[in-house]
Design a protein around this motif. Structure first.
Motif, PDB file in Angstrom:
ATOM      1  N   VAL A 117       0.844  -1.195   0.000  1.00  0.00           N
ATOM      2  CA  VAL A 117       0.000   0.000   0.000  1.00  0.00           C
ATOM      3  C   VAL A 117       0.876   1.241   0.000  1.00  0.00           C
ATOM      4  O   VAL A 117       0.695   2.161  -0.804  1.00  0.00           O
ATOM      5  CB  VAL A 117      -0.957  -0.007   1.220  1.00  0.00           C
ATOM      6  N   ARG A 118       1.861   1.277   0.880  1.00  0.00           N
ATOM      7  CA  ARG A 118       2.773   2.423   0.961  1.00  0.00           C
ATOM      8  C   ARG A 118       3.529   2.613  -0.360  1.00  0.00           C
ATOM      9  O   ARG A 118       3.668   3.736  -0.845  1.00  0.00           O
ATOM     10  CB  ARG A 118       3.753   2.200   2.109  1.00  0.00           C
ATOM     11  N   ASP A 119       4.005   1.509  -0.949  1.00  0.00           N
ATOM     12  CA  ASP A 119       4.744   1.588  -2.216  1.00  0.00           C
ATOM     13  C   ASP A 119       3.870   2.123  -3.350  1.00  0.00           C
ATOM     14  O   ASP A 119       4.331   2.913  -4.180  1.00  0.00           O
ATOM     15  CB  ASP A 119       5.324   0.226  -2.597  1.00  0.00           C
ATOM     16  N   LEU A 120       2.608   1.685  -3.405  1.00  0.00           N
ATOM     17  CA  LEU A 120       1.710   2.188  -4.442  1.00  0.00           C
ATOM     18  C   LEU A 120       1.484   3.684  -4.300  1.00  0.00           C
ATOM     19  O   LEU A 120       1.573   4.437  -5.281  1.00  0.00           O
ATOM     20  CB  LEU A 120       0.360   1.465  -4.394  1.00  0.00           C
ATOM     21  N   LEU A 121       1.205   4.129  -3.095  1.00  0.00           N
ATOM     22  CA  LEU A 121       0.971   5.555  -2.882  1.00  0.00           C
ATOM     23  C   LEU A 121       2.215   6.375  -3.214  1.00  0.00           C
ATOM     24  O   LEU A 121       2.111   7.458  -3.808  1.00  0.00           O
ATOM     25  CB  LEU A 121       0.514   5.806  -1.443  1.00  0.00           C
ATOM     26  N   THR A 122       3.377   5.859  -2.892  1.00  0.00           N
ATOM     27  CA  THR A 122       4.628   6.545  -3.235  1.00  0.00           C
ATOM     28  C   THR A 122       4.818   6.593  -4.750  1.00  0.00           C
ATOM     29  O   THR A 122       5.170   7.637  -5.305  1.00  0.00           O
ATOM     30  CB  THR A 122       5.826   5.842  -2.561  1.00  0.00           C
ATOM     31  N   ALA A 123       4.562   5.480  -5.426  1.00  0.00           N
ATOM     32  CA  ALA A 123       4.707   5.428  -6.888  1.00  0.00           C
ATOM     33  C   ALA A 123       3.745   6.389  -7.581  1.00  0.00           C
ATOM     34  O   ALA A 123       4.053   6.909  -8.659  1.00  0.00           O
ATOM     35  CB  ALA A 123       4.478   4.001  -7.383  1.00  0.00           C
ATOM     36  N   TRP A 124       2.597   6.625  -6.977  1.00  0.00           N
ATOM     37  CA  TRP A 124       1.609   7.547  -7.543  1.00  0.00           C
ATOM     38  C   TRP A 124       1.877   8.995  -7.145  1.00  0.00           C
ATOM     39  O   TRP A 124       1.087   9.889  -7.431  1.00  0.00           O
ATOM     40  CB  TRP A 124       0.208   7.171  -7.088  1.00  0.00           C
ATOM     41  N   ASN A 125       2.985   9.242  -6.448  1.00  0.00           N
ATOM     42  CA  ASN A 125       3.339  10.581  -5.961  1.00  0.00           C
ATOM     43  C   ASN A 125       2.249  11.179  -5.088  1.00  0.00           C
ATOM     44  O   ASN A 125       1.988  12.390  -5.126  1.00  0.00           O
ATOM     45  CB  ASN A 125       3.670  11.519  -7.133  1.00  0.00           C
ATOM     46  N   THR A 126       1.614  10.338  -4.314  1.00  0.00           N
ATOM     47  CA  THR A 126       0.584  10.793  -3.381  1.00  0.00           C
ATOM     48  C   THR A 126       1.270  11.511  -2.227  1.00  0.00           C
ATOM     49  O   THR A 126       2.185  10.969  -1.620  1.00  0.00           O
ATOM     50  CB  THR A 126      -0.215   9.583  -2.843  1.00  0.00           C
ATOM     51  N   PRO A 127       0.831  12.737  -1.924  1.00  0.00           N
ATOM     52  CA  PRO A 127       1.471  13.451  -0.813  1.00  0.00           C
ATOM     53  C   PRO A 127       1.184  12.756   0.513  1.00  0.00           C
ATOM     54  O   PRO A 127       0.032  12.485   0.844  1.00  0.00           O
ATOM     55  CB  PRO A 127       0.826  14.841  -0.865  1.00  0.00           C
ATOM     56  N   LEU A 128       2.248  12.430   1.235  1.00  0.00           N
ATOM     57  CA  LEU A 128       2.122  11.782   2.536  1.00  0.00           C
ATOM     58  C   LEU A 128       3.050  12.465   3.522  1.00  0.00           C
ATOM     59  O   LEU A 128       4.227  12.670   3.226  1.00  0.00           O
ATOM     60  CB  LEU A 128       2.497  10.298   2.450  1.00  0.00           C
ATOM     61  N   ASP A 129       2.528  12.816   4.678  1.00  0.00           N
ATOM     62  CA  ASP A 129       3.391  13.300   5.742  1.00  0.00           C
ATOM     63  C   ASP A 129       3.530  12.186   6.780  1.00  0.00           C
ATOM     64  O   ASP A 129       2.957  11.098   6.621  1.00  0.00           O
ATOM     65  CB  ASP A 129       2.859  14.602   6.356  1.00  0.00           C
ATOM     66  N   GLU A 130       4.280  12.434   7.819  1.00  0.00           N
ATOM     67  CA  GLU A 130       4.550  11.392   8.812  1.00  0.00           C
ATOM     68  C   GLU A 130       3.265  10.888   9.489  1.00  0.00           C
ATOM     69  O   GLU A 130       3.078   9.683   9.669  1.00  0.00           O
ATOM     70  CB  GLU A 130       5.522  11.922   9.869  1.00  0.00           C
ATOM     71  N   ASP A 131       2.375  11.805   9.842  1.00  0.00           N
ATOM     72  CA  ASP A 131       1.120  11.401  10.480  1.00  0.00           C
ATOM     73  C   ASP A 131       0.254  10.558   9.546  1.00  0.00           C
ATOM     74  O   ASP A 131      -0.361   9.581   9.970  1.00  0.00           O
ATOM     75  CB  ASP A 131       0.324  12.621  10.947  1.00  0.00           C
ATOM     76  N   THR A 132       0.203  10.937   8.287  1.00  0.00           N
ATOM     77  CA  THR A 132      -0.609  10.196   7.321  1.00  0.00           C
ATOM     78  C   THR A 132      -0.023   8.810   7.081  1.00  0.00           C
ATOM     79  O   THR A 132      -0.771   7.823   7.000  1.00  0.00           O
ATOM     80  CB  THR A 132      -0.717  10.965   5.987  1.00  0.00           C
ATOM     81  N   ARG A 133       1.294   8.701   6.982  1.00  0.00           N
ATOM     82  CA  ARG A 133       1.936   7.385   6.829  1.00  0.00           C
ATOM     83  C   ARG A 133       1.597   6.488   8.022  1.00  0.00           C
ATOM     84  O   ARG A 133       1.258   5.326   7.853  1.00  0.00           O
ATOM     85  CB  ARG A 133       3.453   7.527   6.713  1.00  0.00           C
ATOM     86  N   PHE A 134       1.688   7.052   9.214  1.00  0.00           N
ATOM     87  CA  PHE A 134       1.358   6.291  10.422  1.00  0.00           C
ATOM     88  C   PHE A 134      -0.097   5.812  10.371  1.00  0.00           C
ATOM     89  O   PHE A 134      -0.388   4.642  10.638  1.00  0.00           O
ATOM     90  CB  PHE A 134       1.599   7.150  11.673  1.00  0.00           C
ATOM     91  N   THR A 135      -1.011   6.702  10.023  1.00  0.00           N
ATOM     92  CA  THR A 135      -2.431   6.348   9.945  1.00  0.00           C
ATOM     93  C   THR A 135      -2.673   5.282   8.895  1.00  0.00           C
ATOM     94  O   THR A 135      -3.371   4.291   9.155  1.00  0.00           O
ATOM     95  CB  THR A 135      -3.280   7.601   9.654  1.00  0.00           C
ATOM     96  N   LEU A 136      -2.104   5.446   7.707  1.00  0.00           N
ATOM     97  CA  LEU A 136      -2.278   4.450   6.648  1.00  0.00           C
ATOM     98  C   LEU A 136      -1.712   3.098   7.058  1.00  0.00           C
ATOM     99  O   LEU A 136      -2.339   2.061   6.827  1.00  0.00           O
ATOM    100  CB  LEU A 136      -1.626   4.923   5.351  1.00  0.00           C
ATOM    101  N   ASP A 137      -0.539   3.102   7.667  1.00  0.00           N
ATOM    102  CA  ASP A 137       0.068   1.845   8.116  1.00  0.00           C
ATOM    103  C   ASP A 137      -0.811   1.158   9.160  1.00  0.00           C
ATOM    104  O   ASP A 137      -1.052  -0.045   9.089  1.00  0.00           O
ATOM    105  CB  ASP A 137       1.463   2.088   8.709  1.00  0.00           C
TER     106      ASP A 137
END
Length: 162
Positions: free
Chosen positions: A24-44
């Motif tokens: 999930v994290r890799d897909l969002l990164t590949a799509w250049n989806t803006p993620l900050d530290e809090d959002t990464r934590f929430t998604l994880d």
């Protein structure tokens, strides 16, 4: 910015939680989806809880993960399909319990969440705010609670799988 969608299947086994979270994290990164530290934590955390529940409580050999990102509207949806028709119910664990808090965490972190029964199983989903989204105020929903879909229906604000 465009909407991105991808689905992938994984075996229903304990290692799936970590593998799914990473994909999930890799897909969002590949799509250049803006993620900050809090959002990464929430998604994880949300991805881990959705997958963990499916691995522990579902039936069948595999689970399917859906990832949807809409950077323009500052939203992402993570959903997990499993072949069990049983709908998850939020627990009320005592203070020493080692499990039973997953849906409570999802409800606290997600903008919206729900279950859609489909094909003998169900999609359990959660919508997450991406950076840049306006903060949700307590007046957005009655009592400030996250929105939920009506039983057996797709919420109009969600981007669930077909």
């Amino acid at each position: 910015m465009s909407v991105h969608r991808r689905w992938f299947s994984l075996p229903r086994e304990p290692a799936t939680v970590a593998v799914g979270r990473r994909r999930v994290r890799d897909l969002l990164t590949a799509w250049n989806t803006p993620l900050d530290e809090d959002t990464r934590f929430t998604l994880d955390l949300v991805t881990s809880e959705l997958l963990g529940n499916a691995v522990r409580h579902a039936t069948g050999d595999a689970v399917t993960v859906g990832v949807h990102a809409d950077p323009l509207h500052h939203r992402a949806v993570i959903e997990v399909y499993d072949s069990s028709p049983a709908v998850p119910v939020p627990g009320a664990p005592d203070g020493d319990a080692e499990s039973g808090r997953g849906l409570l965490l999802i409800a606290e972190l997600a903008l919206a969440h729900g279950v859609v029964r489909k094909g003998g199983g169900k999609w359990v989903w959660a919508e997450i705010a991406l950076p840049g989204a306006a903060a949700r105020s307590a007046g957005d929903t009655p009592g400030g609670a996250p929105q939920q879909a009506p039983p057996g229906k797709v919420a109009p604000w969600a981007m669930t799988c077909p």
